[in-house]
Motif scaffolding. Structure first.
Motif, PDB file in Angstrom:
ATOM      1  N   PHE A  31      46.024   2.934 -28.449  1.00  8.66           N
ATOM      2  CA  PHE A  31      45.088   4.038 -28.201  1.00  8.66           C
ATOM      3  C   PHE A  31      45.405   5.205 -29.135  1.00  8.66           C
ATOM      4  O   PHE A  31      46.573   5.498 -29.419  1.00  8.66           O
ATOM      5  CB  PHE A  31      45.162   4.513 -26.752  1.00  8.66           C
ATOM      6  N   GLN A  32      44.364   5.864 -29.610  1.00 12.13           N
ATOM      7  CA  GLN A  32      44.507   7.074 -30.410  1.00 12.13           C
ATOM      8  C   GLN A  32      44.530   8.265 -29.454  1.00 12.13           C
ATOM      9  O   GLN A  32      43.523   8.583 -28.821  1.00 12.13           O
ATOM     10  CB  GLN A  32      43.366   7.201 -31.412  1.00 12.13           C
ATOM     11  N   ILE A  33      45.686   8.895 -29.346  1.00 11.53           N
ATOM     12  CA  ILE A  33      45.897   9.907 -28.315  1.00 11.53           C
ATOM     13  C   ILE A  33      46.026  11.285 -28.939  1.00 11.53           C
ATOM     14  O   ILE A  33      46.729  11.470 -29.954  1.00 11.53           O
ATOM     15  CB  ILE A  33      47.160   9.582 -27.491  1.00 11.53           C
ATOM     16  N   ALA A  34      45.350  12.260 -28.316  1.00 11.39           N
ATOM     17  CA  ALA A  34      45.521  13.674 -28.677  1.00 11.39           C
ATOM     18  C   ALA A  34      46.037  14.400 -27.443  1.00 11.39           C
ATOM     19  O   ALA A  34      45.347  14.482 -26.422  1.00 11.39           O
ATOM     20  CB  ALA A  34      44.204  14.274 -29.149  1.00 11.39           C
ATOM     21  N   ASN A  51      38.353   9.256 -34.165  1.00 13.35           N
ATOM     22  CA  ASN A  51      38.688   8.008 -33.484  1.00 13.35           C
ATOM     23  C   ASN A  51      39.563   8.210 -32.250  1.00 13.35           C
ATOM     24  O   ASN A  51      40.099   7.252 -31.691  1.00 13.35           O
ATOM     25  CB  ASN A  51      39.380   7.047 -34.456  1.00 13.35           C
ATOM     26  N   VAL A  52      39.726   9.452 -31.790  1.00 13.05           N
ATOM     27  CA  VAL A  52      40.536   9.718 -30.595  1.00 13.05           C
ATOM     28  C   VAL A  52      39.893   9.037 -29.382  1.00 13.05           C
ATOM     29  O   VAL A  52      38.694   9.170 -29.144  1.00 13.05           O
ATOM     30  CB  VAL A  52      40.670  11.233 -30.349  1.00 13.05           C
ATOM     31  N   THR A  53      40.720   8.319 -28.623  1.00  8.19           N
ATOM     32  CA  THR A  53      40.222   7.639 -27.423  1.00  8.19           C
ATOM     33  C   THR A  53      40.768   8.254 -26.138  1.00  8.19           C
ATOM     34  O   THR A  53      40.211   8.048 -25.071  1.00  8.19           O
ATOM     35  CB  THR A  53      40.588   6.145 -27.450  1.00  8.19           C
ATOM     36  N   ALA A  69      31.113  20.501 -26.319  1.00 11.99           N
ATOM     37  CA  ALA A  69      32.559  20.740 -26.383  1.00 11.99           C
ATOM     38  C   ALA A  69      33.316  19.547 -26.948  1.00 11.99           C
ATOM     39  O   ALA A  69      34.371  19.716 -27.585  1.00 11.99           O
ATOM     40  CB  ALA A  69      33.098  21.093 -25.002  1.00 11.99           C
ATOM     41  N   PHE A  70      32.793  18.329 -26.748  1.00 15.20           N
ATOM     42  CA  PHE A  70      33.505  17.124 -27.178  1.00 15.20           C
ATOM     43  C   PHE A  70      32.669  16.293 -28.158  1.00 15.20           C
ATOM     44  O   PHE A  70      32.802  15.081 -28.228  1.00 15.20           O
ATOM     45  CB  PHE A  70      33.896  16.297 -25.949  1.00 15.20           C
ATOM     46  N   ARG A  71      31.841  16.970 -28.915  1.00 17.82           N
ATOM     47  CA  ARG A  71      30.983  16.283 -29.867  1.00 17.82           C
ATOM     48  C   ARG A  71      31.795  15.582 -30.958  1.00 17.82           C
ATOM     49  O   ARG A  71      31.381  14.566 -31.516  1.00 17.82           O
ATOM     50  CB  ARG A  71      30.010  17.284 -30.489  1.00 17.82           C
ATOM     51  N   GLU A  72      32.983  16.098 -31.267  1.00 15.86           N
ATOM     52  CA  GLU A  72      33.820  15.517 -32.320  1.00 15.86           C
ATOM     53  C   GLU A  72      34.471  14.194 -31.919  1.00 15.86           C
ATOM     54  O   GLU A  72      34.938  13.454 -32.781  1.00 15.86           O
ATOM     55  CB  GLU A  72      34.935  16.493 -32.724  1.00 15.86           C
ATOM     56  N   VAL A  73      34.521  13.905 -30.631  1.00 19.92           N
ATOM     57  CA  VAL A  73      35.283  12.735 -30.158  1.00 19.92           C
ATOM     58  C   VAL A  73      34.395  11.810 -29.321  1.00 19.92           C
ATOM     59  O   VAL A  73      34.634  11.605 -28.131  1.00 19.92           O
ATOM     60  CB  VAL A  73      36.521  13.184 -29.363  1.00 19.92           C
ATOM     61  N   PRO A  74      33.368  11.230 -29.919  1.00 18.46           N
ATOM     62  CA  PRO A  74      32.416  10.409 -29.161  1.00 18.46           C
ATOM     63  C   PRO A  74      33.002   9.094 -28.651  1.00 18.46           C
ATOM     64  O   PRO A  74      32.393   8.439 -27.810  1.00 18.46           O
ATOM     65  CB  PRO A  74      31.297  10.142 -30.174  1.00 18.46           C
ATOM     66  N   LEU A  75      34.197   8.705 -29.144  1.00 15.14           N
ATOM     67  CA  LEU A  75      34.799   7.434 -28.735  1.00 15.14           C
ATOM     68  C   LEU A  75      35.771   7.593 -27.568  1.00 15.14           C
ATOM     69  O   LEU A  75      36.436   6.631 -27.181  1.00 15.14           O
ATOM     70  CB  LEU A  75      35.529   6.802 -29.927  1.00 15.14           C
ATOM     71  N   LEU A  76      35.833   8.783 -26.986  1.00  7.35           N
ATOM     72  CA  LEU A  76      36.769   9.028 -25.884  1.00  7.35           C
ATOM     73  C   LEU A  76      36.562   8.032 -24.741  1.00  7.35           C
ATOM     74  O   LEU A  76      35.438   7.777 -24.310  1.00  7.35           O
ATOM     75  CB  LEU A  76      36.591  10.440 -25.334  1.00  7.35           C
TER      76      LEU A  76
END
Length: 428
Positions: A31-34, A51-53, A69-76
């Motif tokens: 998983f790509q974690i932030a 690619n943050v999930t 607010a989360f438009r940058e991380v659509p793959l969450l």
């Protein structure tokens, strides 16, 4: 060309490796974690890799979630927002996260939530909204969450639940809804029945209890005694007036909606005329026919006068008032409606001859109806009833025709005018 390709790859590589300064980004278990938890953040930082999930923003000071607010991380797939100061979630804040499986909004101050955003989160399996300030859940809030397995709504301010709220949650196995200040009125009985019958695990049922009314305070919902509840019923009637009401120029049409139900239903009138639709919450006038404070008409007598006893009076009925008149009764258990179509028949339209021929034809067939003190007696549920009244006892200058719904709903028409006279009655 090769240089351009290398530049593109460099840009893409930089995007993949980008991470907001306060956060830590990396890969773990595929998983790509932030990780942005415990960073004293007051807003969602920009610059996340696309690619943050998994994104953790827990234990910060976020006051709200704005649109996009989360438009940058659509793959969450997982979003953790617990223990912030979030009071509102704007429409569009969560909608882009169509792959989200876990959402934790617990331990915030949320009172305003974009429930419509949940309609896009069809992959959601875990939803934690406990320990907030939620006081209302729309009936269709969870309509798309067919994969949801666990729902936590405990420790909120829910007073009521719309019947069928949890029906779309076909995969639900765990529901926490304890410690809410429920009003134990007729509107909550369905939930008691559902909770006792469902296979869903509902822990702490003794803490799913009544806060009001006072006599039931502290009573667990599972032990709620039977309540005198009934869904609304309505009967729309209209019959010749005998009360000697004040006569006014032109016709005065009066309808009466007899309402039954427990709790006492709220009555509304819907009037569909050629000029548009008028919606009236009853009553809008006092016993003297003058507008109540806050009614649509600021003063004087409204065009449509709805009284507290269920009557609707239309002074000076004319062509502009032709249309469909419906009374709608609503309480916590549902609603009921009855309607009548009313039209003004003027000389030269041939209305009297047409109705007369239909009445004669019905009589020849051995069918029809009769009157006893102007009460309508339909010959069968398929009949429509037409009653025509004259405004004067002499030659007709204008007449009113009322075309009802199924005849068993009709019991006459109330018309106040000058020397009202029943012309004839026909069923067809």
């Amino acid at each position: 060309m090769r240089a351009l390709c290398l530049l593109c790859w460099a840009v893409l590589l930089n995007l993949v490796q980008a991470c907001p300064d306060p956060c830590d980004c990396g890969e773990k278990y595929g998983f790509q974690i932030a990780d942005c938890a415990y960073r004293d953040l007051e807003g969602v930082p920009p610059g996340f890799p696309a690619n943050v999930t998994t994104l953790s923003l827990s234990a910060n000071r976020l006051p709200g979630l704005p649109e996009g607010a989360f438009r940058e991380v659509p793959l969450l797939q997982s979003l953790w927002l617990a223990h912030n100061e979030i009071r509102s979630v704007a429409v569009g804040a969560l909608a882009p996260l169509g792959q989200l499986k876990s959402l934790d909004l617990s331990h915030n101050l949320i009172s305003e939530f974009a429930w419509s955003d949940l309609h896009n989160l069809s992959a959601l399996q875990l939803l934690k909204m406990d320990s907030n300030e939620l006081s209302f859940i729309p009936r269709d809030a969870f309509r798309s969450l067919h994969a949801l397995r666990s729902l936590q709504l405990n420790h909120n301010r829910l007073h009521a639940l719309a019947e069928g709220t949890f029906a779309p949650l076909t995969a639900l196995s765990h529901l926490q809804i304890n410690d809410n200040p429920f009003d134990c009125t007729c509107g909550i009985v369905w939930f008691k029945t559902w909770a006792l019958a469902t296979a869903v695990s509902i822990p702490e049922q003794d803490n799913i209890a009544c806060t009001s009314p006072h006599v039931l305070k502290g009573t667990p919902l599972s032990r709620l005694p039977p309540l005198p509840c009934s869904a609304p019923s309505v009967q729309l009637s209209y019959q010749p007036s005998q009360d000697g009401a004040e006569l006014r120029p032109g016709f005065v049409l009066a309808l009466h909606c007899d309402v039954d139900g427990q709790p006492v239903p709220q009555l509304h009138w819907h009037v569909h005329t050629p000029g548009g639709t008028v919606e009236i919450t009853s009553p809008n006038v006092g016993t003297d026919g003058r507008a109540l404070p806050g009614a649509l008409a600021a003063s004087g007598r409204p065009r449509f006068q709805a009284f507290a006893n269920g009557s609707l009076l239309i002074p000076d009925f004319g062509k502009l008032e032709e249309g469909t008149y419906s009374c709608l009764a609503t309480n916590e258990l549902g609603s009921a409606e009855s309607s009548v179509n009313v039209a003004l028949a003027t000389p030269g339209e041939g209305g009297e001859d047409v109705v007369g021929r239909k009445f004669h034809s019905k009589a020849v067939e051995g069918k029809g109806c009769y009157t006893v003190d102007n009460e309508v007696q339909p010959s069968g549920p398929e009949d429509n009833v037409v009653i025509i009244y004259l405004s004067r006892a002499g030659p007709p200058e204008a007449a009113i025709a009322a075309e009802g719904k199924p005849a068993q709903q009709l019991s006459g028409m109330l018309l106040l005018g000058q020397s009202l006279l029943v012309l004839f009655l026909a069923c067809f």
